[in-house]
Design an enzyme around this catalytic site. Structure first.
Site, PDB file in Angstrom:
ATOM      1  N   LYS A  23      16.223  16.657 -17.864  1.00 26.24           N
ATOM      2  CA  LYS A  23      16.372  16.834 -19.316  1.00 26.24           C
ATOM      3  C   LYS A  23      17.842  16.837 -19.700  1.00 26.24           C
ATOM      4  CE  LYS A  23      13.378  19.463 -21.233  1.00 26.24           C
ATOM      5  NZ  LYS A  23      12.632  20.684 -21.440  1.00 26.24           N
ATOM      6  N   ARG A  93      15.892  25.899 -22.585  1.00 25.88           N
ATOM      7  CA  ARG A  93      14.804  25.223 -21.868  1.00 25.88           C
ATOM      8  C   ARG A  93      15.187  24.920 -20.436  1.00 25.88           C
ATOM      9  NH1 ARG A  93      11.620  21.629 -25.739  1.00 25.88           N
ATOM     10  NH2 ARG A  93      12.465  22.151 -27.762  1.00 25.88           N
ATOM     11  N   GLY A 102       5.401  21.609 -18.621  1.00 29.49           N
ATOM     12  CA  GLY A 102       4.721  22.863 -18.932  1.00 29.49           C
ATOM     13  C   GLY A 102       4.815  23.895 -17.836  1.00 29.49           C
ATOM     14  N   MET A 104       7.604  25.388 -16.684  1.00 28.70           N
ATOM     15  CA  MET A 104       8.658  26.381 -16.783  1.00 28.70           C
ATOM     16  C   MET A 104       8.775  26.861 -18.213  1.00 28.70           C
ATOM     17  SD  MET A 104      10.512  26.009 -13.712  1.00 28.70           S
ATOM     18  CE  MET A 104      12.167  25.644 -14.111  1.00 28.70           C
ATOM     19  N   ARG A 337      12.369  11.115 -21.480  1.00 25.55           N
ATOM     20  CA  ARG A 337      12.204  11.049 -20.025  1.00 25.55           C
ATOM     21  C   ARG A 337      11.221   9.925 -19.706  1.00 25.55           C
ATOM     22  NH1 ARG A 337       8.800  16.671 -19.558  1.00 25.55           N
ATOM     23  NH2 ARG A 337       7.038  16.011 -20.770  1.00 25.55           N
ATOM     24  N   HIS A 455      -1.304  20.407 -23.016  1.00 31.30           N
ATOM     25  CA  HIS A 455      -1.134  20.742 -21.601  1.00 31.30           C
ATOM     26  C   HIS A 455      -2.245  20.133 -20.748  1.00 31.30           C
ATOM     27  CE1 HIS A 455      -1.687  23.323 -18.062  1.00 31.30           C
ATOM     28  NE2 HIS A 455      -0.370  23.245 -18.011  1.00 31.30           N
ATOM     29  N   GLU A 746      -1.387  13.947  21.409  1.00 33.17           N
ATOM     30  CA  GLU A 746      -1.744  15.035  20.493  1.00 33.17           C
ATOM     31  C   GLU A 746      -1.582  16.406  21.148  1.00 33.17           C
ATOM     32  OE1 GLU A 746      -5.832  14.500  19.202  1.00 33.17           O
ATOM     33  OE2 GLU A 746      -6.438  13.763  21.156  1.00 33.17           O
ATOM     34  N   SER A 765      -1.311   6.564  20.132  1.00 28.75           N
ATOM     35  CA  SER A 765      -1.607   6.887  18.739  1.00 28.75           C
ATOM     36  C   SER A 765      -1.425   8.393  18.589  1.00 28.75           C
ATOM     37  CB  SER A 765      -3.045   6.486  18.397  1.00 28.75           C
ATOM     38  OG  SER A 765      -3.312   6.830  17.055  1.00 28.75           O
ATOM     39  N   CYS A 832      -2.709   8.532  13.739  1.00 25.83           N
ATOM     40  CA  CYS A 832      -4.055   8.551  13.156  1.00 25.83           C
ATOM     41  C   CYS A 832      -4.473   9.947  12.697  1.00 25.83           C
ATOM     42  CB  CYS A 832      -5.083   7.975  14.122  1.00 25.83           C
ATOM     43  SG  CYS A 832      -5.218   8.927  15.642  1.00 25.83           S
ATOM     44  N   TYR A 852       2.130   1.231  13.097  1.00 22.57           N
ATOM     45  CA  TYR A 852       1.120   1.358  12.043  1.00 22.57           C
ATOM     46  C   TYR A 852       0.800   2.817  11.759  1.00 22.57           C
ATOM     47  CZ  TYR A 852      -2.329   2.458  15.648  1.00 22.57           C
ATOM     48  OH  TYR A 852      -3.012   3.060  16.666  1.00 22.57           O
TER      49      TYR A 852
HETATM   50  C1  PEP Z   1      -5.791  14.283  15.644  1.00 26.34           C
HETATM   51  O1  PEP Z   1      -5.875  15.251  16.396  1.00 26.34           O
HETATM   52  O2  PEP Z   1      -4.827  14.088  14.890  1.00 26.34           O
HETATM   53  C2  PEP Z   1      -6.882  13.307  15.575  1.00 26.34           C
HETATM   54  C3  PEP Z   1      -6.753  12.216  14.852  1.00 26.34           C
HETATM   55  O3  PEP Z   1      -8.013  13.607  16.240  1.00 26.34           O
HETATM   56  P1  PEP Z   1      -9.108  14.625  15.695  1.00 26.34           P
HETATM   57  O4  PEP Z   1      -8.750  14.945  14.290  1.00 26.34           O
HETATM   58  O5  PEP Z   1     -10.404  13.939  15.827  1.00 26.34           O
HETATM   59  O6  PEP Z   1      -8.931  15.764  16.625  1.00 26.34           O
HETATM   60 MG    MG Z   2      -7.337  15.228  17.953  1.00 31.04          MG
END
Ligand code: PEP
Ligand code: MG
Length: 875
Positions: A23, A93, A102, A104, A337, A455, A746, A765, A832, A852
């Site tokens: 602002k 303000r 809205g 603050m 804004r 709001h 993991e 992964s 993943c 990925y």
């Molecule tokens: C994970 O642990 O991030 C995963 C993808 O496997 P799950 O959630 O099935 O344990």
């Molecule tokens: Mg897992």
């Protein structure tokens, strides 16, 4: 020279938002451009962070600087603080780097006291206006600075209206308002034990402190967490000369957008109220007029405003959201804004701005918040059901989408019912920032009062939640929890449905269907894809989800959780049989039943994917999730296994684990029962061979992923089962087929020894759900119970299961990637865990060079856009 904490509007510009807040920076920019902006100064965000660093005090150094700048401001404005002959009144303000609508607190008309108000009345010749301003100030100051409840003041106003026999606030005269001020101050003294502050500078310092304090209020904290705004940013405070929209019928105030924030259509869009102050429009207490009407009512003001709006949009090259006030026929700009907008409008505007030559495709890609795409992918009403339904009312279509749920009347009830698995529609007289958490969990929001910029409308739009606002036909009793509309009565728990696109309200459950994506979507996402280097896969374990994800642009499956394929009907029986079997033969019988299901499912998935890759994760079930618990299921299984119920119960009791998340799951299962891995390998390889035969062009290369590995020998053990089984099947088939065996990272030990593990893994992964759980050492199923206290105490700013903890878990991810690639330079690495669909985590994955991300189907477009933005922002 001492550090500078305060800046005149004429000292800043739009590029100083970190210091001056959005602002403040924009007020400075408008001042620079010679626009009619009431002048003032900004106390910087650094002053706010210093306030917190100093233990929530404003040190004398900053207080003196504020005093100094107030004197400069008085000179610029030609008015004086506390001078009854020519009083300067100010608004105070908040304004942080990122807009937090809205969230603050704001204080208007600051500088009034019993003497100044008389001067103001004499100076303007309008005693009613002077006392109206004064009572508003006492009310706001008590609420915002001293945290007194608003409703006590409202009750006094209502009593006064009743006494005078009038309905509207505007019907109260100067004497009534003067009497009210007296009552308000008495209320203040009664509650606070001291007189209402009369010294304007004390009022100002109280207000500045209140704005700083509001940065840490619970609703601001919730909003920040939802929008990834760091606590450390702090807020600036803008002190601006008041102009009065409530000084008569030649005055007014309003808000407007340069394009329609719901659709993106290029036209001035907004609303205003005559003889009112800004809070009246935003709070939605009176229902305002359309901005186009101003063209008839005050043509010169309208033309000036329209010209400024165009200039601002051209200058910022984006849709602007502006606040203005008209004081005795003169226009003032109070704020501009980049406007909040629906997802559909965001795409429309981005695409239009490119077509209008205002921005490049690259800039357009950066303009849309990835999280917003969610709204495009959200439900609409089933067309047939909608035809059959009859609306019982209609109000403003404040935020699009369709909602169907049970009526609740408070944010708390919304949360409670939602936690019980109910879908709710929040019905309120009007919403206020305190309602934010309830709004976040509601399917839709219906309000009795308020316009398109109220709001409820602004916040719902930002959240992508359906909202219908300003339904004046409703008679509501919030306390007794019922409302009446179209001759029908609704109580808590009754179904209603809302159409946020048309404003229609239905007194019944109207089923909703999946969202349809507009034409701009593909064009826009095409631009995004052209900048993206990170690939986006999906987590899916059935053909329907896989098809959905492909439709949304998934480039393959990054995680097929095979245990999810066993939850239904006959399958669960077979898997239970396997789990409770005591002998290898028993397990072999059960596995023989499971194999055809598995293979059939994989074939279907491969067909849906049409040659896109699929990573199949081997069985990873916490065993207790699969054992029967119901008496009849236990009996049925015992009969099947030809053992007694007691014997079976003993087996089940033996499977009990104190901590199943760290128990006999993942590859540990395959180490104990290698035949499970052999069966799954058979299913994968045979499915791929079958579909490759049908469609040689798919050239499927199966990807088998071993979960929960923490030690290279463990991986090697399971991998050996996979390769011996697969090699035999492929040789028997007489067809050449490559396949890859990789692992999930993991468990922290896997990350720490990733260089060793990579020698046995074709790909990694990151399972960041488990990696987060095990790095933090708290259970992913239980952390919700205590994380709130961590947010409240600023220990964590966000849920580490939703947003990757880049500092800790991220360090493991980055290190493991480097270690893995040091051993195997062509190692393919993805993620993943749930973080794969979170924009800030996607950016992190891009930065550390993953190949990925993989996320749930509905988050695929979000990840695609986030990946494109990551590439553009880190060129
Ligand atoms: C994970 O642990 O991030 C995963 C993808 O496997 P799950 O959630 O099935 O344990
Ligand atoms: Mg897992």
């Amino acid at each position: 020279m001492s550090h500078k904490y305060v800046y005149l509007f004429s000292e800043g510009n739009k590029d100083m938002r970190e210091l001056l807040g959005g602002k403040g920076a924009n007020l400075a920019e408008m001042t620079l451009a010679g626009m009619p902006v009431p002048q003032g100064f900004t106390v910087s965000t650094e002053a706010c962070t210093k306030y917190y660093d100093d233990g929530k005090v404003i040190v004398p150094e900053i207080e003196n600087e504020i005093k100094e700048y107030l004197a400069k401001m008085e000179e610029i404005c030609g008015k004086k603080f506390g001078d009854p002959k020519n009083p300067l009144l100010v608004s105070v303000r908040s304004g942080s780097r990122a807009s937090m609508p809205g969230m603050m607190d704001t204080i208007l008309n600051l500088g009034l006291n019993d003497v100044v108000v008389e001067g103001l009345a004499a100076f303007t010749g309008n005693a009613r206006f002077a006392y109206d301003s004064y009572r508003r100030f006492v009310q706001m100051y008590s609420d915002v600075v001293m945290e007194m409840s608003k409703s006590e003041f409202e009750k006094l106003i209502d009593a006064m209206k009743e006494k005078k026999g009038v309905k509207m606030d505007t019907e109260l005269d100067a004497d009534d308002l003067k009497e009210l001020v007296g009552q308000f101050k008495a209320l203040y003294k009664g509650k606070m034990g001291s007189d209402f502050p009369t010294e304007p500078f004390d009022q100002l310092m109280g207000a500045v402190k209140a704005v700083f304090r509001s940065w840490d209020n619970p609703r601001a904290n919730v909003y920040r967490r939802m929008n990834d705004i760091p606590y450390s940013w702090g807020t600036a405070v803008n002190v601006q000369a008041m102009v009065f929209g409530n000084s008569g019928d030649n005055s007014g105030t309003g808000v407007a957008f340069t394009r329609d924030p719901a659709t993106g259509e290029k036209k001035l869009f907004g609303e205003y109220l005559i003889n009112a102050q800004g809070e009246d429009v935003v709070a939605g207490i009176r229902t305002p007029s359309q901005i186009s009407h101003l063209h008839d009512q005050m043509p010169a003001v309208y033309d000036e405003f329209a010209a400024i709006a165009t200039r601002l949009e051209n200058h910022y090259k984006d849709m602007q959201d502006m606040e203005f006030t008209i004081e005795n026929g003169k226009l003032y700009m109070l704020q501009t804004r980049n406007g909040k907008r629906t997802a559909a409008a965001a795409l429309q505007i981005a695409v239009d701005l490119v077509d209008e030559g205002m921005i490049t495709e690259e800039e357009a890609v950066l303009r849309v918040d990835p999280k917003q795409l969610d709204a495009l992918l959200h439900p609409q009403f089933d067309a047939k059901a909608l035809k059959a339904a009859k609306p019982i009312g209609k109000a403003l279509a404040a935020s699009p989408g369709a909602a169907c749920g049970k009526v609740v009347f408070t944010a708390e009830a919304a949360k409670e019912w939602h936690d019980k698995g109910e879908k709710v529609v929040l019905v309120r007289l009007e919403t206020s920032p305190e309602d934010i958490e309830g709004m976040a969990v509601a399917q839709g929001i219906l309000t009795v009062r308020g316009g398109m910029t109220s709001h409820a409308a602004v916040v719902a739009r930002g959240m992508g939640t359906c909202c219908v606002s300003g339904c004046g036909e409703i008679t509501i009793n919030e306390e007794e929890k019922h409302f009446e509309l179209g001759g029908q009565n609704f109580h808590e728990g009754d179904y209603i449905s809302l159409d946020g696109t048309t404003g229609a309200i239905y007194g019944e459950a109207v089923p909703t269907v999946e969202a349809a994506i507009s034409g701009n979507f593909d064009r826009f996402m095409g631009w995004a894809d052209s900048y993206r280097t990170l690939k986006v896969r999906t987590n899916a374990d059935n053909p329907k989800d896989a098809a959905q994800a492909v439709k949304y642009g998934a480039e393959g499956i990054g995680l097929c959780r095979t245990e999810h394929m066993f939850f239904e009907g006959e399958r669960i029986k077979a898997i239970r049989e396997m789990i409770v079997s005591k002998t290898a033969e028993g397990r072999a019988t059960a596995l023989a039943k499971i194999l055809p299901y598995q293979q059939g499912d994989f074939e279907e998935m491969y067909r849906v994917l049409e040659g896109r890759p699929m990573t199949i994760r081997f069985l990873d079930p916490p065993l207790h999730e699969f054992v029967p618990t119901k008496e009849e299921d236990i009996k049925e299984l015992a009969d099947e296994l030809k053992i007694t119920v007691t014997e079976l119960k003993n087996v089940i009791a033996g499977l009990h684990e104190f901590n199943p998340m760290m128990g006999h799951r993942g590859c540990r299962l395959a180490v104990t029962y290698p035949e499970i891995a052999a069966m799954q390998t058979t299913a994968v390889i045979n499915a791929a061979l079958t579909v490759n035969k049908e469609h040689p062009e798919y050239n499927i290369i199966p990807e088998i992923m071993i979960p929960l590995v923490g030690e290279i020998k463990e991986l090697k053990f399971v991998k050996d089962i996979v390769t011996s089984t697969a090699n035999k099947l492929i040789a028997d088939a007489g067809i050449e087929m490559e396949y890859h065996v990789g692992t999930m990272i993991e468990i922290p030990r896997a990350a720490l020894t990733a260089d060793e593990i990579a020698t046995e893994a074709d790909f990694f992964s990151f399972g960041t759900n488990d990696l987060t759980q095990m790095t933090f050492g708290f259970s992913r199923d239980d952390a919700g119970k205590f994380l709130d206290s961590y947010y409240e105490n600023k220990i964590y700013e966000s849920d580490p299961f939703a947003r990757l903890d880049q500092h800790g878990v991220g360090k493991l991810v980055e290190m493991a990637t480097k270690l893995g690639r040091s051993a195997r330079s062509d190692l393919k690495v993805g993620i993943c865990g749930e973080h794969g669909g979170d924009p800030s985590s996607v950016e992190f994955c891009h930065k550390i060079g993953l190949n990925y991300v993989s996320c749930s189907p509905f988050r695929v477009p979000i990840a695609r856009l986030a990946a494109a933005q990551a590439a553009l922002n880190n060129k």
